[in-house]
Design a protein around this motif. Structure first.
Motif, PDB file in Angstrom:
ATOM      1  N   UNK A 317     -44.151  51.379 -40.717  1.00 44.57           N
ATOM      2  CA  UNK A 317     -45.022  50.259 -40.423  1.00 44.57           C
ATOM      3  C   UNK A 317     -44.941  49.840 -38.911  1.00 44.57           C
ATOM      4  N   UNK A 318     -43.789  49.763 -38.379  1.00 46.99           N
ATOM      5  CA  UNK A 318     -43.504  49.653 -37.104  1.00 46.99           C
ATOM      6  C   UNK A 318     -44.129  50.456 -36.149  1.00 46.99           C
ATOM      7  N   UNK A 319     -44.038  51.819 -36.346  1.00 40.78           N
ATOM      8  CA  UNK A 319     -44.382  53.053 -35.605  1.00 40.78           C
ATOM      9  C   UNK A 319     -45.625  53.207 -35.706  1.00 40.78           C
ATOM     10  N   UNK A 320     -46.358  53.071 -37.100  1.00 37.91           N
ATOM     11  CA  UNK A 320     -47.771  53.694 -37.015  1.00 37.91           C
ATOM     12  C   UNK A 320     -48.804  53.546 -36.038  1.00 37.91           C
ATOM     13  N   UNK A 321     -48.962  52.232 -35.695  1.00 37.75           N
ATOM     14  CA  UNK A 321     -49.879  52.239 -34.487  1.00 37.75           C
ATOM     15  C   UNK A 321     -49.703  53.073 -33.378  1.00 37.75           C
ATOM     16  N   UNK A 322     -48.377  53.196 -32.781  1.00 38.24           N
ATOM     17  CA  UNK A 322     -48.154  53.930 -31.622  1.00 38.24           C
ATOM     18  C   UNK A 322     -48.380  55.444 -32.097  1.00 38.24           C
ATOM     19  N   UNK A 323     -48.033  55.909 -33.304  1.00 42.92           N
ATOM     20  CA  UNK A 323     -48.322  57.105 -33.784  1.00 42.92           C
ATOM     21  C   UNK A 323     -49.702  57.688 -33.564  1.00 42.92           C
ATOM     22  N   UNK A 324     -50.590  56.741 -34.072  1.00 44.23           N
ATOM     23  CA  UNK A 324     -51.909  56.796 -34.185  1.00 44.23           C
ATOM     24  C   UNK A 324     -52.524  57.006 -32.501  1.00 44.23           C
ATOM     25  N   UNK A 325     -51.706  56.042 -31.751  1.00 42.68           N
ATOM     26  CA  UNK A 325     -52.131  56.282 -30.221  1.00 42.68           C
ATOM     27  C   UNK A 325     -51.891  57.271 -29.497  1.00 42.68           C
ATOM     28  N   UNK A 326     -50.721  57.900 -29.664  1.00 42.31           N
ATOM     29  CA  UNK A 326     -50.033  59.082 -29.234  1.00 42.31           C
ATOM     30  C   UNK A 326     -50.794  60.350 -29.912  1.00 42.31           C
ATOM     31  N   UNK A 327     -51.121  60.461 -31.084  1.00 40.58           N
ATOM     32  CA  UNK A 327     -51.623  61.743 -31.807  1.00 40.58           C
ATOM     33  C   UNK A 327     -52.909  61.332 -32.340  1.00 40.58           C
ATOM     34  N   UNK A 328     -53.899  61.166 -31.629  1.00 37.62           N
ATOM     35  CA  UNK A 328     -55.152  60.789 -32.227  1.00 37.62           C
ATOM     36  C   UNK A 328     -55.679  61.670 -33.099  1.00 37.62           C
ATOM     37  N   UNK A 329     -55.452  63.166 -32.611  1.00 40.21           N
ATOM     38  CA  UNK A 329     -56.203  64.193 -33.233  1.00 40.21           C
ATOM     39  C   UNK A 329     -55.528  64.585 -34.470  1.00 40.21           C
ATOM     40  N   UNK A 330     -54.200  63.943 -34.776  1.00 39.03           N
ATOM     41  CA  UNK A 330     -53.389  64.124 -36.036  1.00 39.03           C
ATOM     42  C   UNK A 330     -53.737  63.065 -36.959  1.00 39.03           C
ATOM     43  N   UNK A 331     -53.672  61.804 -36.361  1.00 33.18           N
ATOM     44  CA  UNK A 331     -53.898  60.613 -37.389  1.00 33.18           C
ATOM     45  C   UNK A 331     -55.139  59.840 -37.271  1.00 33.18           C
TER      46      UNK A 331
END
Length: 503
Positions: A317-331
């Motif tokens: 839950x903590x990292x989800x927003x950042x993962x979406x930001x860094x890997x938009x094509x994935x997430x």
């Protein structure tokens, strides 16, 4: 403290400082060799490292040094707890190395260096035969080293090698721990494989760039409170941590274009190792005892951060927003829960460092059983690749298609045998002290808020503080009040995966 004891202590501390200077240089060369050194330069660089290492070895082998060190060991009651720990460490080293000459030590270093070079080439070519001769040389050198030890070291050759990485651990202890693991995890794995739970994983294979992976790696290190003014990170073929000095701890990861979580979780794993090095008491460095931690202790910490914390719902839950930001094509269409489930999916796989929490133990068991058979004389070196493949089929129902994804995937056999069980023991240790930690601090709340400072402070006070001064059995007993057991770890896995897979 008597005048004689003080004089000998002063001599040992001054000599230890000189030894540490050489060893520091060797660690820098080792880091360079595994990160940026060109292939054709590796062997020469290894020879330079071996020379410097041997200079340190000569100081420790000097008659005046060994006499003073043994005197301190016999007069530990006059020493502070820090210097008594140094005396203990020097005595253990003396017992193990008293019959190894500087010439033999140089020979050992060159054998290991050549093995690393040969392994690197063989791995690239996916051909075990290119590494076979060096594998044999490392194997024979390990046996020779043990034979040179005093009989007081005790135990079989393999038990002594195990003890080098995790004191107090023997094949009897491991056989019992791994028996429990197989007894409880094989049926659990079978249930999961038959489960109708459908976990989405298609997005895990979407291509990402090295730049994206570097961005998330830096952010993850900062998130767990890795001090970038005292540490650094880069890439290597096999991720590792190198504590070069008190204020210089370096970690590496490996970027996978079609497996972004591989680099994410290797950097968290190595970041855990780094925190252990960064957060020990200052006195550890002042008294030259920072090498007292065992591999099991170290792996307990790295795997705590990587798995028990890093794959928790709160951390996702903590990292989800950042993962979406860094890997938009994935997430772009991946929910937080889908990411959590994908990060915890159970899939028998070939690569140890990419294995899920449940099947990881079998990767360790396979390597342990191969090493044990080699030293018992029931397995030949020529048959190692074949037996490796057979055991992967036996435990996980899969087989490598080539040596690169099979027997050549790990760097460990370029320098010795007996390390791998420490990974599994580490899982057992951290499950034990996690059960204490959760009763003293609100781990889930801290992780949800990203408050790793408080969590790390608990670890520093209760897990890191005395690790260099206690044996593993003393250390885990002091933290938890209990002796090593696999039960806490197995209970955790059963609870977690029963819920995840609706078993």
């Amino acid at each position: 403290m008597t005048k004689e004891t003080q004089e000998k202590l002063n001599y040992i501390l001054n000599a230890s400082k000189e030894i540490e200077t050489y060893n520091h240089a060797c660690r820098i060369l080792s880091y360079d060799q595994e990160t940026i050194c060109p292939v054709k330069g590796m062997e020469t660089q290894g020879e330079v490292s071996a020379f410097l290492s041997n200079q340190a070895f000569k100081i420790a082998k000097d008659e005046k040094f060994t006499e003073a060190a043994e005197y301190l060991y016999e007069h530990k009651d006059e020493l502070t707890e820090w210097d008594a720990a140094l005396a203990d460490q020097l005595h253990r080293t003396y017992i193990k190395e008293k019959n190894i000459t500087p010439e033999k030590n140089m020979e050992i270093s060159l054998v290991y260096n050549k093995a690393f070079v040969d392994w690197s080439k063989a791995r690239e070519a996916s051909d075990f035969s290119m590494f076979r001769e060096s594998f044999k040389n490392v194997f024979e050198m390990n046996k020779e080293i043990i034979k040179l030890r005093d009989i007081s070291a005790g135990g079989s050759v393999y038990n002594q090698l195990l003890d080098d990485y995790e004191r107090d651990i023997t094949t009897d202890v491991l056989d019992e721990c791994f028996r429990k693991c197989k007894e409880r995890l094989l049926p659990l794995l079978e249930k999961i494989m038959k489960s109708k739970k459908n976990i989405r994983r298609d997005f895990l294979d979407i291509e990402v760039t090295d730049e994206q992976q570097a961005n998330i790696a830096k952010w993850l290190l900062e998130t767990i409170d890795f001090d970038l003014e005292r540490g650094a990170f880069t890439t290597s073929e096999h991720p590792f941590t190198n504590g070069l000095g008190k204020d210089d701890v370096r970690v590496t990861t490996h970027y996978y274009p079609n497996y972004f979580i591989g680099s994410m979780y290797s950097i968290i794993h190595e970041g855990g190792h780094a925190l252990f090095e960064m957060l020990v008491p200052e006195e550890n460095h002042e008294h030259f005892i920072n090498g007292g931690k065992t591999m099991g202790m170290h792996e307990s910490v790295s795997r705590l951060y990587e798995n028990r914390i890093g794959r928790s719902k709160e951390f996702v839950s903590l990292i989800y927003p950042k993962v979406c930001e860094v890997f938009p094509q994935v997430m772009k269409d991946v929910s937080e829960n889908e990411l959590y489930e994908a990060l915890n999916i159970v899939e028998p796989s070939l690569i140890r460092t990419e294995a899920d929490e449940l099947t990881y133990t079998f990767h360790v068991i396979i390597r342990y059983e191969i090493e044990k058979a080699l030293f018992e004389g029931t397995l030949s070196i020529d048959d190692v690749p074949k037996v490796w493949n057979e055991k992967y089929n036996e435990y996980l129902g899969i087989e490598p298609e080539n040596d690169r994804e099979g027997v050549l995937q790990d760097v460990h056999w370029t320098f010795g045998f007996g390390y791998f069980p420490a990974y599994a023991i580490g899982n057992m240790y951290n499950a034990m002290y996690y059960n204490r930690m959760k009763n003293e601090i609100d781990i889930n709340s801290l992780v949800s808020k990203g408050d790793f400072r408080t969590l790390n402070n608990w670890m520093a006070e209760n897990v890191f503080k005395k690790a260099d001064r206690l044996s593993p059995s003393e250390w885990i007993k002091e933290i938890t009040g209990r002796t090593l057991t696999a039960d806490d770890f197995l209970d955790y896995l059963e609870e977690k995966y029963t819920e995840l897979y609706n078993l």
